[in-house]
Design an enzyme around this catalytic site. Structure first.
Site, PDB file in Angstrom:
ATOM      1  CG  PHE A  24      -1.833   1.199   1.264  1.00 63.11           C
ATOM      2  CD1 PHE A  24      -2.951   1.242   0.446  1.00 63.11           C
ATOM      3  CD2 PHE A  24      -1.574   2.271   2.095  1.00 63.11           C
ATOM      4  CE1 PHE A  24      -3.801   2.341   0.465  1.00 63.11           C
ATOM      5  CE2 PHE A  24      -2.415   3.373   2.126  1.00 63.11           C
ATOM      6  CZ  PHE A  24      -3.534   3.414   1.305  1.00 63.11           C
ATOM      7  N   GLY A  25       0.642   2.119  -0.963  1.00 62.74           N
ATOM      8  CA  GLY A  25       1.359   3.383  -1.043  1.00 62.74           C
ATOM      9  C   GLY A  25       0.422   4.543  -0.795  1.00 62.74           C
ATOM     10  CE1 TYR A  26       2.479   7.424   4.141  1.00 67.05           C
ATOM     11  CE2 TYR A  26       2.365   5.042   3.948  1.00 67.05           C
ATOM     12  CZ  TYR A  26       2.963   6.181   4.458  1.00 67.05           C
ATOM     13  OH  TYR A  26       4.062   6.069   5.282  1.00 67.05           O
ATOM     14  N   GLY A  27       1.964   7.976  -0.237  1.00 68.39           N
ATOM     15  CA  GLY A  27       2.712   9.213  -0.500  1.00 68.39           C
ATOM     16  C   GLY A  27       3.243   9.166  -1.909  1.00 68.39           C
ATOM     17  CB  SER A  28       6.635   9.673  -3.304  1.00 70.35           C
ATOM     18  OG  SER A  28       7.344   8.708  -2.551  1.00 70.35           O
ATOM     19  CD  GLU A  99       9.375   4.547   1.142  1.00 70.31           C
ATOM     20  OE1 GLU A  99       9.190   5.394   2.047  1.00 70.31           O
ATOM     21  OE2 GLU A  99       9.123   4.777  -0.043  1.00 70.31           O
TER      22      GLU A  99
END
Length: 188
Positions: A24-28, A99
């Site tokens: 799950f990605g929520y930023g870049s 990250e």
């Protein structure tokens, strides 16, 4: 906890033996997936809210002038929209490096916009990491973002690209859009 979390993330074994894992990605990761993926689709996770409370010493700022990037903060009942990627475990090495500035892999239930859910993983920078900057007003966050620049470019671009990606996906985020509003005012 130190800035560099690569070794900690390499010890996470919950998905060992899996041939494919949802991320799950929520930023870049929403607008800049620089890794191979099998499938990509809009998704949400529950009980987390996106906040620009994490310092960026390695991408959107420097050690002496950190930028601010997104992390997730626990908030019961909250729903955070983002993008889910089906990846192979070989991608973890790249993601752990990308990250590394305080983010840890955590298991989470990912709900897909088109229905269904899967247990997957997300990278979250918790408040006990050395790069965590903490809460600030959206105006103060925008001011710091406006001044910050790092090896990956202007911090402003990160925020504006995220806001644009969220809009294109029809996703709402009052925190991101308020910071964007202040950034736009500062430019004028």
């Amino acid at each position: 906890m130190s800035h560099n979390t690569i070794a900690i993330n390499q010890r996470m074994d919950q998905f060992d033996g899996h041939h494919r894992v949802w991320l799950f990605g929520y930023g870049s990761l929403i607008f800049k997936p620089d890794f191979p993926f099998i499938e990509r689709k809009p998704a949400t996770i529950s009980n987390w809210t996106r906040r620009f409370w994490q310092g960026s010493h390695d991408h959107r700022g420097t050690e002496t002038a950190p930028g601010r990037v997104a992390t997730l903060i626990a908030q019961p009942g909250a729903v955070t929209a983002g993008m889910a990627y089906l990846i192979t475990p070989e991608v973890f090495a790249h993601l752990d490096h990308r990250e590394k500035n305080g983010y840890l892999r955590l298991a989470t239930d990912i709900r897909f916009e088109d229905g269904g859910s899967e247990l997957g993983l997300v990278y979250i920078a918790t408040e006990d990491n050395a790069a965590f900057l903490g809460e600030a007003s959206e105006r103060d966050i925008a001011s710091q973002i406006a001044r910050s620049h790092g090896p990956s470019g202007a911090n402003r671009d990160y925020l504006l690209d995220l806001a644009q990606a969220l809009r294109e996906l029809g996703m709402e985020d009052a925190h991101v859009f308020e910071i964007e509003r202040y950034l736009t005012e500062m430019r004028e």
